[in-house]
Design a protein around this motif. Structure first.
Motif, PDB file in Angstrom:
ATOM      1  N   LEU A   1       0.825  -1.201   0.000  1.00  0.00           N
ATOM      2  CA  LEU A   1       0.000   0.000   0.000  1.00  0.00           C
ATOM      3  C   LEU A   1       0.863   1.256   0.000  1.00  0.00           C
ATOM      4  O   LEU A   1       0.611   2.209  -0.772  1.00  0.00           O
ATOM      5  N   GLU A   2       1.897   1.276   0.842  1.00  0.00           N
ATOM      6  CA  GLU A   2       2.791   2.424   0.890  1.00  0.00           C
ATOM      7  C   GLU A   2       3.556   2.584  -0.426  1.00  0.00           C
ATOM      8  O   GLU A   2       3.766   3.712  -0.905  1.00  0.00           O
ATOM      9  N   ARG A   3       3.955   1.451  -1.051  1.00  0.00           N
ATOM     10  CA  ARG A   3       4.664   1.511  -2.324  1.00  0.00           C
ATOM     11  C   ARG A   3       3.782   2.083  -3.425  1.00  0.00           C
ATOM     12  O   ARG A   3       4.225   2.870  -4.277  1.00  0.00           O
ATOM     13  N   TRP A   4       2.479   1.709  -3.418  1.00  0.00           N
ATOM     14  CA  TRP A   4       1.555   2.215  -4.452  1.00  0.00           C
ATOM     15  C   TRP A   4       1.393   3.723  -4.330  1.00  0.00           C
ATOM     16  O   TRP A   4       1.374   4.444  -5.328  1.00  0.00           O
ATOM     17  N   LYS A   5       1.315   4.215  -3.077  1.00  0.00           N
ATOM     18  CA  LYS A   5       1.205   5.663  -2.882  1.00  0.00           C
ATOM     19  C   LYS A   5       2.455   6.373  -3.418  1.00  0.00           C
ATOM     20  O   LYS A   5       2.355   7.419  -4.076  1.00  0.00           O
ATOM     21  N   GLU A   6       3.636   5.799  -3.160  1.00  0.00           N
ATOM     22  CA  GLU A   6       4.874   6.409  -3.643  1.00  0.00           C
ATOM     23  C   GLU A   6       4.957   6.386  -5.164  1.00  0.00           C
ATOM     24  O   GLU A   6       5.413   7.359  -5.801  1.00  0.00           O
ATOM     25  N   GLU A   7       4.482   5.304  -5.796  1.00  0.00           N
ATOM     26  CA  GLU A   7       4.487   5.219  -7.263  1.00  0.00           C
ATOM     27  C   GLU A   7       3.584   6.271  -7.883  1.00  0.00           C
ATOM     28  O   GLU A   7       3.929   6.880  -8.907  1.00  0.00           O
ATOM     29  N   GLN A   8       2.420   6.492  -7.272  1.00  0.00           N
ATOM     30  CA  GLN A   8       1.521   7.516  -7.800  1.00  0.00           C
ATOM     31  C   GLN A   8       2.161   8.901  -7.719  1.00  0.00           C
ATOM     32  O   GLN A   8       2.037   9.713  -8.646  1.00  0.00           O
ATOM     33  N   ARG A   9       2.882   9.182  -6.647  1.00  0.00           N
ATOM     34  CA  ARG A   9       3.559  10.472  -6.516  1.00  0.00           C
ATOM     35  C   ARG A   9       4.654  10.626  -7.574  1.00  0.00           C
ATOM     36  O   ARG A   9       4.794  11.682  -8.205  1.00  0.00           O
TER      37      ARG A   9
ATOM     38  N   LEU B   1       4.804   9.098 -10.512  1.00  0.00           N
ATOM     39  CA  LEU B   1       4.179   9.244 -11.832  1.00  0.00           C
ATOM     40  C   LEU B   1       3.748  10.681 -12.071  1.00  0.00           C
ATOM     41  O   LEU B   1       3.889  11.210 -13.187  1.00  0.00           O
ATOM     42  N   ALA B   2       3.203  11.332 -11.034  1.00  0.00           N
ATOM     43  CA  ALA B   2       2.778  12.725 -11.193  1.00  0.00           C
ATOM     44  C   ALA B   2       3.974  13.632 -11.483  1.00  0.00           C
ATOM     45  O   ALA B   2       3.915  14.527 -12.349  1.00  0.00           O
ATOM     46  N   GLU B   3       5.122  13.360 -10.793  1.00  0.00           N
ATOM     47  CA  GLU B   3       6.322  14.162 -11.033  1.00  0.00           C
ATOM     48  C   GLU B   3       6.879  13.928 -12.438  1.00  0.00           C
ATOM     49  O   GLU B   3       7.322  14.871 -13.107  1.00  0.00           O
ATOM     50  N   LYS B   4       6.855  12.658 -12.910  1.00  0.00           N
ATOM     51  CA  LYS B   4       7.347  12.355 -14.260  1.00  0.00           C
ATOM     52  C   LYS B   4       6.494  13.041 -15.329  1.00  0.00           C
ATOM     53  O   LYS B   4       7.009  13.537 -16.336  1.00  0.00           O
ATOM     54  N   GLU B   5       5.172  13.077 -15.130  1.00  0.00           N
ATOM     55  CA  GLU B   5       4.297  13.727 -16.101  1.00  0.00           C
ATOM     56  C   GLU B   5       4.597  15.222 -16.182  1.00  0.00           C
ATOM     57  O   GLU B   5       4.609  15.815 -17.262  1.00  0.00           O
TER      58      GLU B   5
END
Length: 403
Positions: free
Chosen positions: A160-168, A170-174
């Motif tokens: 769950l914590e890893r998924w939250k970090e991945e979403q963050r 992805l937003a920075e990469k975009e």
């Protein structure tokens, strides 16, 4: 009646004795060994080695190893003293030797019975230990299942914590992608401006050269000629890849061998019988038809006329290998290898054949270490030969099993 082996070798110290008995070409699976504290026997029909030791040895510590065409005994003395002779003085007495044979068989029988009892006791101990280990394993299994449940709970939290970090991320990469697209658009506009300026400069330069040509101020260049000389080569390989000194020495040896063919021989011989090349072809014909002895005669006659052609020795070695004259095969292969020096690419195939034939003869004599050495040398010449690699690996397994 068996033949008694007398060419054994032995050494001793105050505490140990080493005895080496040659097997004389007999395969190791036909060797029968009998050993007790004061009697040794090695039977490999039609040969036999029998020894009544000068003093007793510790039969529990001693060992016998078969390999490289011999049986080697490693014995520990019961009393630390030099024997100075291996055989007991009573060994010449047939009655005493008969008695010692019977005692040896009885000792071996008792030793086997004791070993059987010991194995049964060891088996019972192992069964008790197996039950104890099984109980420990069951306890460990219960602990493992508990740990797995705890690990799964922790893994769910970490996912769950890893998924939250991945979403963050992805937003920075975009965000970075959009900024990079803007920068690329600006660079493209700058590149179009630079290309336009280059075209303008090129158009101005073309006008200037056109004017010079009409005025005759830029005369055309004169024609030139380049001459390239190539160094003649006796071998087809380039100089940078060849070994010039070795190749020249090989050419000298070949020329010397050809000159020796022209020497006069016995006047009673036919003209073709004086030609080593004709004899070589004749021997090859005999070999192809399976008449190996006639082929050996042809090669031997050719060697008498010109003893420096390596192909004659290599082909005769192949014949000796077919009729199981292994020592003569090894001798001819070694002579061929001497004549195939220096090692150049032009004689690589001949060196490989000689090494394989000599290695095969060594293996037939159960000298696997020497055979493996020749096969490995052949593999360095022809590393892509899968059959050679397979045979070499089989020899390594035999050597390891023997050790």
């Amino acid at each position: 009646m068996p033949l008694v082996v007398k060419d054994y070798v032995w050494e001793e110290t105050d505490t140990m004795v080493w005895i080496t008995v040659p097997l004389k070409g007999v395969k190791s699976n036909r060797v029968d060994i009998t050993s007790c504290k004061n009697y040794l026997k090695v039977s490999y029909p039609p040969y036999i080695f029998e020894c009544l030791l000068f003093a007793p040895v510790d039969s529990a510590k001693g060992s016998a190893q078969i390999g490289n065409g011999a049986v080697t005994f490693k014995l520990y003395k019961e009393e630390p003293v030099l024997w100075k002779t291996l055989q007991h003085p009573d060994s010449v007495n047939k009655e005493i030797m008969k008695l010692k044979r019977e005692e040896a068989h009885e000792e071996i029988k008792n030793r086997l019975e004791e070993q059987t009892k010991q194995n049964a006791e060891t088996k019972r101990e192992h069964e008790k230990l197996a039950i104890s280990e099984m109980m420990k394993l069951e306890e460990q299994e219960r602990t493992r299942i508990s740990n797995i449940k705890e690990s799964e709970r922790q893994k769910a939290t970490e996912d769950l914590e890893r998924w939250k970090e991945e979403q963050r991320l992805l937003a920075e990469k975009e965000k970075e992608r959009m900024l990079e697209a803007q920068r690329e658009q600006v660079e493209a506009e700058k590149e179009r401006d630079r290309e336009e300026r280059r075209k303008q400069r090129k158009a101005r330069s073309a006008n200037i050269f056109e004017k010079q040509g009409k005025d005759g101020k830029a005369p055309p260049r004169e024609n030139g000629k380049i001459i390239v000389n190539h160094t003649p080569r006796a071998f087809p390989t380039p100089v940078r890849e060849s070994q010039t000194e070795q190749e020249e020495e090989w050419l000298r040896k070949q020329a010397e061998a050809k000159r020796s063919i022209e020497l006069s021989l016995d006047a009673d011989l036919k003209e073709e019988e004086k030609n080593p090349q004709w004899l070589l072809d004749k021997g090859n014909s005999f070999f192809a038809s399976g008449d190996y002895k006639s082929a050996i005669n042809a090669y031997t006659h050719a060697i008498r006329m010109t003893p420096k052609l390596p192909s004659l020795y290599s082909n005769r070695a192949a014949c000796h290998l077919k009729i199981r004259n292994f020592f003569k095969c090894i001798e001819d292969c070694s002579k061929a290898m001497d004549l195939l020096f220096p090692a150049v690419p032009q004689n690589a195939s001949s060196r490989c054949k000689a090494l394989v034939r000599r290695g095969t003869a060594f293996c037939e004599l159960e000298l696997y270490v020497e055979g493996l050495r020749d096969y490995e040398a052949a593999l360095k010449i022809d590393p892509d030969n899968k059959a050679l690699a397979t045979d070499a690996e089989r020899m390594r397994q035999i050597i390891q099993a023997t050790d």
